[in-house]
Scaffold this motif. Structure first.
Motif, PDB file in Angstrom:
ATOM      1  N   LEU A 295       0.814  -1.218   0.000  1.00 16.19           N
ATOM      2  CA  LEU A 295       0.000   0.000   0.000  1.00 16.19           C
ATOM      3  C   LEU A 295       0.842   1.259   0.000  1.00 16.19           C
ATOM      4  O   LEU A 295       0.406   2.313  -0.473  1.00 16.19           O
ATOM      5  CB  LEU A 295      -0.901   0.018   1.238  1.00 16.19           C
ATOM      6  CG  LEU A 295      -2.289  -0.579   1.157  1.00 16.19           C
ATOM      7  CD1 LEU A 295      -2.927  -0.554   2.535  1.00 16.19           C
ATOM      8  CD2 LEU A 295      -3.151   0.183   0.154  1.00 16.19           C
ATOM      9  N   PHE A 296       2.053   1.180   0.559  1.00 13.10           N
ATOM     10  CA  PHE A 296       2.873   2.362   0.772  1.00 13.10           C
ATOM     11  C   PHE A 296       3.994   2.485  -0.254  1.00 13.10           C
ATOM     12  O   PHE A 296       4.918   3.279  -0.081  1.00 13.10           O
ATOM     13  CB  PHE A 296       3.401   2.341   2.211  1.00 13.10           C
ATOM     14  CG  PHE A 296       2.274   2.334   3.208  1.00 13.10           C
ATOM     15  CD1 PHE A 296       1.725   3.519   3.660  1.00 13.10           C
ATOM     16  CD2 PHE A 296       1.702   1.133   3.621  1.00 13.10           C
ATOM     17  CE1 PHE A 296       0.656   3.518   4.532  1.00 13.10           C
ATOM     18  CE2 PHE A 296       0.618   1.121   4.494  1.00 13.10           C
ATOM     19  CZ  PHE A 296       0.098   2.320   4.952  1.00 13.10           C
ATOM     20  N   VAL A 297       3.886   1.699  -1.315  1.00 14.10           N
ATOM     21  CA  VAL A 297       4.820   1.749  -2.434  1.00 14.10           C
ATOM     22  C   VAL A 297       4.135   2.422  -3.615  1.00 14.10           C
ATOM     23  O   VAL A 297       2.996   2.088  -3.942  1.00 14.10           O
ATOM     24  CB  VAL A 297       5.287   0.329  -2.815  1.00 14.10           C
ATOM     25  CG1 VAL A 297       6.107   0.348  -4.095  1.00 14.10           C
ATOM     26  CG2 VAL A 297       6.088  -0.282  -1.666  1.00 14.10           C
ATOM     27  N   ASP A 298       4.819   3.345  -4.237  1.00 14.38           N
ATOM     28  CA  ASP A 298       4.266   4.062  -5.391  1.00 14.38           C
ATOM     29  C   ASP A 298       4.460   3.221  -6.648  1.00 14.38           C
ATOM     30  O   ASP A 298       5.567   3.117  -7.179  1.00 14.38           O
ATOM     31  CB  ASP A 298       4.966   5.405  -5.539  1.00 14.38           C
ATOM     32  CG  ASP A 298       4.315   6.290  -6.593  1.00 14.38           C
ATOM     33  OD1 ASP A 298       3.423   5.794  -7.318  1.00 14.38           O
ATOM     34  OD2 ASP A 298       4.689   7.467  -6.695  1.00 14.38           O
ATOM     35  N   GLY A 299       3.381   2.623  -7.130  1.00 22.13           N
ATOM     36  CA  GLY A 299       3.466   1.764  -8.294  1.00 22.13           C
ATOM     37  C   GLY A 299       3.903   2.477  -9.554  1.00 22.13           C
ATOM     38  O   GLY A 299       4.420   1.848 -10.479  1.00 22.13           O
ATOM     39  N   ALA A 300       3.751   3.811  -9.584  1.00 22.64           N
ATOM     40  CA  ALA A 300       4.142   4.558 -10.774  1.00 22.64           C
ATOM     41  C   ALA A 300       5.647   4.564 -10.989  1.00 22.64           C
ATOM     42  O   ALA A 300       6.118   4.934 -12.064  1.00 22.64           O
ATOM     43  CB  ALA A 300       3.630   6.003 -10.667  1.00 22.64           C
ATOM     44  N   VAL A 439      14.306  -3.586  -3.208  1.00 24.30           N
ATOM     45  CA  VAL A 439      14.340  -4.686  -2.252  1.00 24.30           C
ATOM     46  C   VAL A 439      13.278  -4.571  -1.168  1.00 24.30           C
ATOM     47  O   VAL A 439      13.083  -5.523  -0.401  1.00 24.30           O
ATOM     48  CB  VAL A 439      15.740  -4.817  -1.605  1.00 24.30           C
ATOM     49  CG1 VAL A 439      16.780  -5.108  -2.674  1.00 24.30           C
ATOM     50  CG2 VAL A 439      16.107  -3.586  -0.788  1.00 24.30           C
ATOM     51  N   ALA A 440      12.563  -3.467  -1.085  1.00 28.19           N
ATOM     52  CA  ALA A 440      11.445  -3.394  -0.141  1.00 28.19           C
ATOM     53  C   ALA A 440      10.398  -4.456  -0.444  1.00 28.19           C
ATOM     54  O   ALA A 440       9.629  -4.849   0.446  1.00 28.19           O
ATOM     55  CB  ALA A 440      10.809  -2.009  -0.172  1.00 28.19           C
ATOM     56  N   LEU A 441      10.351  -4.926  -1.682  1.00 28.85           N
ATOM     57  CA  LEU A 441       9.364  -5.928  -2.093  1.00 28.85           C
ATOM     58  C   LEU A 441       9.883  -7.352  -1.967  1.00 28.85           C
ATOM     59  O   LEU A 441       9.113  -8.300  -2.141  1.00 28.85           O
ATOM     60  CB  LEU A 441       8.932  -5.676  -3.537  1.00 28.85           C
ATOM     61  CG  LEU A 441       8.298  -4.313  -3.822  1.00 28.85           C
ATOM     62  CD1 LEU A 441       8.033  -4.162  -5.315  1.00 28.85           C
ATOM     63  CD2 LEU A 441       7.016  -4.145  -3.038  1.00 28.85           C
ATOM     64  N   ASN A 442      11.177  -7.506  -1.683  1.00 25.78           N
ATOM     65  CA  ASN A 442      11.778  -8.841  -1.617  1.00 25.78           C
ATOM     66  C   ASN A 442      11.534  -9.436  -0.231  1.00 25.78           C
ATOM     67  O   ASN A 442      12.433  -9.498   0.603  1.00 25.78           O
ATOM     68  CB  ASN A 442      13.284  -8.758  -1.893  1.00 25.78           C
ATOM     69  CG  ASN A 442      13.595  -8.354  -3.315  1.00 25.78           C
ATOM     70  OD1 ASN A 442      12.740  -7.841  -4.024  1.00 25.78           O
ATOM     71  ND2 ASN A 442      14.820  -8.560  -3.734  1.00 25.78           N
ATOM     72  N   ALA A 492      10.305   2.074   1.177  1.00 20.89           N
ATOM     73  CA  ALA A 492       9.165   2.412   0.327  1.00 20.89           C
ATOM     74  C   ALA A 492       9.203   3.867  -0.104  1.00 20.89           C
ATOM     75  O   ALA A 492       8.680   4.221  -1.169  1.00 20.89           O
ATOM     76  CB  ALA A 492       7.859   2.111   1.055  1.00 20.89           C
ATOM     77  N   VAL A 493       9.812   4.724   0.691  1.00 19.29           N
ATOM     78  CA  VAL A 493       9.909   6.148   0.344  1.00 19.29           C
ATOM     79  C   VAL A 493      10.690   6.333  -0.953  1.00 19.29           C
ATOM     80  O   VAL A 493      10.423   7.262  -1.723  1.00 19.29           O
ATOM     81  CB  VAL A 493      10.578   6.933   1.492  1.00 19.29           C
ATOM     82  CG1 VAL A 493      10.717   8.414   1.141  1.00 19.29           C
ATOM     83  CG2 VAL A 493       9.785   6.763   2.790  1.00 19.29           C
ATOM     84  N   PRO A 592      11.643  10.825   8.001  1.00 15.62           N
ATOM     85  CA  PRO A 592      10.285  11.229   8.431  1.00 15.62           C
ATOM     86  C   PRO A 592       9.175  10.604   7.597  1.00 15.62           C
ATOM     87  O   PRO A 592       8.145  10.175   8.145  1.00 15.62           O
ATOM     88  CB  PRO A 592      10.332  12.757   8.288  1.00 15.62           C
ATOM     89  CG  PRO A 592      11.775  13.114   8.465  1.00 15.62           C
ATOM     90  CD  PRO A 592      12.519  12.000   7.801  1.00 15.62           C
ATOM     91  N   ALA A 593       9.365  10.535   6.286  1.00 22.97           N
ATOM     92  CA  ALA A 593       8.361   9.877   5.450  1.00 22.97           C
ATOM     93  C   ALA A 593       8.320   8.380   5.753  1.00 22.97           C
ATOM     94  O   ALA A 593       7.254   7.748   5.710  1.00 22.97           O
ATOM     95  CB  ALA A 593       8.659  10.112   3.972  1.00 22.97           C
ATOM     96  N   GLY A 594       9.476   7.787   6.086  1.00 24.41           N
ATOM     97  CA  GLY A 594       9.499   6.395   6.475  1.00 24.41           C
ATOM     98  C   GLY A 594       8.729   6.163   7.770  1.00 24.41           C
ATOM     99  O   GLY A 594       8.022   5.159   7.914  1.00 24.41           O
ATOM    100  N   TRP A 595       8.839   7.102   8.716  1.00 25.74           N
ATOM    101  CA  TRP A 595       8.055   6.998   9.948  1.00 25.74           C
ATOM    102  C   TRP A 595       6.557   7.042   9.635  1.00 25.74           C
ATOM    103  O   TRP A 595       5.767   6.308  10.221  1.00 25.74           O
ATOM    104  CB  TRP A 595       8.419   8.131  10.901  1.00 25.74           C
ATOM    105  CG  TRP A 595       9.770   7.979  11.554  1.00 25.74           C
ATOM    106  CD1 TRP A 595      10.456   6.824  11.754  1.00 25.74           C
ATOM    107  CD2 TRP A 595      10.571   9.042  12.085  1.00 25.74           C
ATOM    108  NE1 TRP A 595      11.649   7.097  12.388  1.00 25.74           N
ATOM    109  CE2 TRP A 595      11.747   8.436  12.608  1.00 25.74           C
ATOM    110  CE3 TRP A 595      10.421  10.429  12.168  1.00 25.74           C
ATOM    111  CZ2 TRP A 595      12.755   9.193  13.214  1.00 25.74           C
ATOM    112  CZ3 TRP A 595      11.423  11.177  12.773  1.00 25.74           C
ATOM    113  CH2 TRP A 595      12.583  10.563  13.294  1.00 25.74           C
ATOM    114  N   SER A 596       6.180   7.918   8.728  1.00 25.14           N
ATOM    115  CA  SER A 596       4.773   8.001   8.336  1.00 25.14           C
ATOM    116  C   SER A 596       4.296   6.669   7.768  1.00 25.14           C
ATOM    117  O   SER A 596       3.232   6.151   8.134  1.00 25.14           O
ATOM    118  CB  SER A 596       4.573   9.115   7.309  1.00 25.14           C
ATOM    119  OG  SER A 596       3.236   9.147   6.853  1.00 25.14           O
ATOM    120  N   ASN A 597       5.115   6.083   6.889  1.00 23.42           N
ATOM    121  CA  ASN A 597       4.763   4.779   6.329  1.00 23.42           C
ATOM    122  C   ASN A 597       4.687   3.705   7.411  1.00 23.42           C
ATOM    123  O   ASN A 597       3.802   2.835   7.389  1.00 23.42           O
ATOM    124  CB  ASN A 597       5.797   4.356   5.286  1.00 23.42           C
ATOM    125  CG  ASN A 597       5.692   5.143   3.997  1.00 23.42           C
ATOM    126  OD1 ASN A 597       4.670   5.766   3.723  1.00 23.42           O
ATOM    127  ND2 ASN A 597       6.747   5.119   3.204  1.00 23.42           N
TER     128      ASN A 597
END
Length: 794
Positions: A295-300, A439-442, A492-493, A592-597
């Motif tokens: 959900l927190f990965v930008d598919g674009a 590698v966030a998806l691995n 994911a950021v 900070p964006a990682g904390w949000s995720n």
């Protein structure tokens, strides 16, 4: 799903009980866990394991609690402490294999080595006696290794290894005595090629058990089932059912023996695969982990990362082709002994032809193993793909496939045990370390080829889960995950700034090159995701990851030159002032964006359908990597103190302290424990406005979904407003893109005129609409509930 008892487990907290953190120490956590809001302690295996085992999955004696954990008396004290705190117990069991690294520690294995086929325990282990003596791969890979044998205290010794001597065979030299035994000591390198017993994956120290035999089942499960019958165990987690000869039959027997237990299976489902209709409550949650994290990965950003991977490695890598190659390697090298045993069951084919056909089918099998009724479909898919890749094998593939379709054929019974091991070793333990596109998806249970999870796809997954497997576990971190949940959340950021990341990692890899550029990309991503990380931890991770990848170095044949270069690169991250400064600054920029995720995925995991698990220590920020890094000691004193401060009224900011995550975990778990009726259904709650794509929200109210087991399509429009009877989770996704677009800018949720309270902030909201600018101005997440249910959780 088959009929199973109503689940009484609200949430779990996984503790790696081990020597050094024994059962009495674990009992000391009971009060803290109750304060945190969990309902059950979820323990690592408790039966007697190989002395010194740090994980417990190498059970050597099924009759007793591990004395290194405190034994039976300590288990009883743990149960009493949990009961006094209002908690229950979930235990991990290991039916597939037993530890044989130290034969003298395993009475059954010792007796088999001493007596051979005549042992009362010979039927316990999956041994191919028709191939001769039992091969034990413990010798050095030298021609004169047997010269080091000695005899002492009536035993055969090889350095620190001890083996029994059969009756009336002890006269003569050590070599002569050895040659009379029911076992044969061979080079460790022969283990992958010629073993005569089934292993757990490629681990010769773990011998396969025949729990399909009712007597073996009874003997190996009696103690755990005694606990369950006494009401001292509420749930059972079954390790690696895919390794069993007949998982469905085994689980039916286990359910009959423990009819009231919450029963979970460590079954790893491939993308889109459904759990068979087994008499269980669900999986251990890797399917949820993949859906939530995506959900927190930008598919674009997928095309950008594909292009970056090609630039860094100098080639285009196909995930399908890579995994085929790694699975074929696993089948023909790591699992060659198992492949040989299977091929011998097809005497109508030449041995090499049978091996090639079986290996190709295993490499092309799309899931771990097939189960009725869908197994035939998976086998057909494997046959088609194998024929495409190896048309020269068509006759052999047809002959083998015909036999694999027969559920009573021994070849067909054993092939799924191979295909599951091939998938695990070829993909999880090899391809995940070779394919470094992102590698966030691995991750275990994930699909690196699927770049993220769109919200609509997640809502379909969650709604179906509520209908079919409402008592399955959800998780974000386990002892088997490749990276901790917060490391993945920060990585994911990168999907939100692919250009920036490409520029940085291109410069870094040019400044500090490594002969394996794909592995270098994995290492830089890992460093950024876990930074700041202790130097020795990153060195240990790099060595394990490179050897698992088995490209430039490997466990069997380490390459000193490459490993020196790899460790030098890790040292440069710390010692080169420019690289260190850039790495530190970049990690700090995305943190900070990682904390949000992290907060978003944690709330979604805890609030979605299922029974949420919290892995030890992850209620605060945790930058753990792969095992054994994720088994490091946890400072529970710090966590107790922070929780007490929250309960005293502290409202934390999202900062390095991790208190914001502890707030989300404790308040969500408490609300679930104290008001389970608020989590009885599922319905997505859409947002409206310019930033609607950046919020994921759902309502867990039963009536909002047409009943406690309801989902979408039960007479309630997904565009309806918030329902006052359920908890509503709201999380921010893609926070950097949100900030670049100007924030929430009037984006809103429909409140439907109800009054709700945010469990995290205590704020009360009412009216027809809820502006996300107001709701999420302090934290990037919110958990809304009727006001009268919030007081106990706050």
């Amino acid at each position: 799903m088959s009929d199973t008892p109503t689940c009484r487990v609200g949430s779990t907290y996984r503790v790696q009980v081990r020597p050094g953190f024994d059962l009495d120490t674990t009992a000391g956590l009971a009060g803290y866990l109750a304060d945190l809001g969990v309902t059950h302690l979820y323990s690592a295996p408790l039966l007697t394991a190989t002395p010194g085992s740090q994980h417990g999955y190498d059970v050597v004696d099924h009759r007793a609690v591990n004395p290194e954990l405190g034994g039976e008396a300590a288990r009883v004290r743990l149960v009493r402490a949990l009961r006094a705190a209002g908690l229950g117990l979930v235990v991990d069991i290991v039916p597939n294999h037993a530890g044989v690294a130290r034969p003298a520690a395993n009475p059954a294995w010792w007796d088999v080595l001493r007596r051979g086929r005549d042992s009362a325990y010979a039927r316990w282990f999956d041994i191919d006696w028709d191939r001769g003596r039992l091969l034990l791969p413990v010798l050095a890979d030298t021609p004169d290794a047997l010269d080091d044998l000695t005899i002492a205290d009536g035993e055969l010794r090889y350095h620190e290894h001890r083996f029994p001597i059969a009756d009336d065979t002890g006269d003569g030299s050590p070599r002569q005595v050895h040659d009379r035994q029911h076992y044969e000591l061979v080079s460790w390198r022969r283990g992958d090629r010629e073993l005569t017993y089934r292993r757990f994956f490629a681990v010769a120290d773990l011998a396969g058990l025949r729990v399909e035999d009712p007597e073996v089942f009874a003997a190996t499960h009696a103690e755990v089932l005694r606990w369950a019958a006494a009401g001292e165990v509420d749930g059972i987690r079954v390790d690696h059912p895919d390794g069993l000869r007949d998982p469905a039959g085994y689980l039916a027997r286990l359910r009959a023996a423990a009819p009231q237990a919450w029963l979970l299976v460590e079954k790893i489902l491939e993308y889109g695969e459904e759990l068979p209709d087994w008499p269980v409550d669900g999986t251990t949650g890797y399917d949820a982990l993949a859906a939530v994290g995506g959900l927190f990965v930008d598919g674009a950003a997928e095309a950008d990362f594909t292009a970056l991977d090609a630039r860094l490695t100098g080639r285009h890598t196909s995930w399908q082709d890579l995994t085929h190659a790694t699975k074929l390697e696993a089948a023909t090298r790591l699992l060659a002994a198992e492949l040989t045993r299977l091929a011998a069951l097809a005497p109508e084919l030449a041995p090499d032809e049978a091996r090639a056909a079986l290996a190709e089918l295993a490499a092309c099998f799309p899931v771990y193993r097939g189960y009725p009724p869908h197994g035939a479909r998976h086998l057909a898919a494997a046959r088609a793909e194998a024929g495409r890749r190896r048309p020269d094998l068509a006759p052999a593939l047809d002959a083998v496939t015909r036999r694999l379709r027969d559920p009573d054929d021994e070849l067909g019974v054993r092939f799924p045990q191979l295909s599951g091991a091939v998938m695990a070793k070829g993909v999880e333990d090899t391809a995940y370390y070779r394919w470094s596109r992102f590698v966030a998806l691995n991750e275990v249970g994930g699909s690196p080829a699927h770049f993220g999870t769109p919200p609509a796809e997640f809502h379909r997954f969650a709604a179906a889960r509520q209908v079919r497997w409402p008592a399955a576990m959800t998780t974000l971190s386990t002892h088997d995950t490749k990276r901790g949940e917060d490391v993945r959340a920060r990585l994911a950021v990168l999907s939100e700034l692919p250009g920036r990341w490409a520029e940085r990692v291109t410069r870094w890899t040019a400044a500090a090159p490594l002969p394996d550029p794909a592995f270098a990309h994995l290492l830089w991503q890992t460093a950024v995701g876990a930074w700041p990380i202790e130097r020795e931890r990153l060195h240990a991770y790099a060595e394990k990851a490179a050897r698992e990848a088995s490209v430039a170095t490997s466990w069997a044949d380490p390459d000193p030159g490459f490993e020196r270069a790899m460790h030098a690169l890790v040292d440069r991250m710390y010692d080169d002032p420019e690289l260190h400064a850039e790495l530190t600054a970049f990690a700090a920029e995305i943190t900070p964006a990682g904390w949000s995720n992290s907060l978003g995925q944690k709330l979604v995991q805890l609030a979605m359908p299922g029974v949420p698990d919290t892995y030890q220590g992850t209620e605060l920020w945790d930058n753990s990597l792969v095992d054994p890094d994720n088994r490091r000691p946890v400072d529970f004193g710090v966590r107790r103190e922070k929780l007490a401060r929250l309960d005293a009224g502290l409202r934390p900011a999202v900062d390095a302290s991790g208190a914001a995550k502890l707030l989300v975990v404790s308040r969500t778990l408490r609300l679930r424990r104290d008001h389970p009726e608020l989590f009885a259904g599922y319905r997505p709650v859409p947002a409206h406005g310019p930033a609607a794509a950046h919020v994921v929200a759902f309502d867990r109210g039963a009536s909002a979904a047409g009943g406690a087991g309801g989902g979408l399509g039960r007479g309630v429009s997904p565009r309806a407003g918030l329902h006052p009877a359920g908890a509503v989770a709201v999380a921010t996704r893609l926070p950097l893109r949100l900030a670049r677009a100007g924030g929430w800018r009037g984006t809103r949720l429909s409140l439907g005129g109800h009054t709700v309270t945010d469990v995290f902030t205590g704020r009360v909201y009412s009216g027809s609409e809820l502006l996300l600018d107001d709701l999420l101005d302090t934290l990037p997440v919110a958990l809304l509930a009727p006001a009268d249910s919030v007081e106990a959780a706050a």
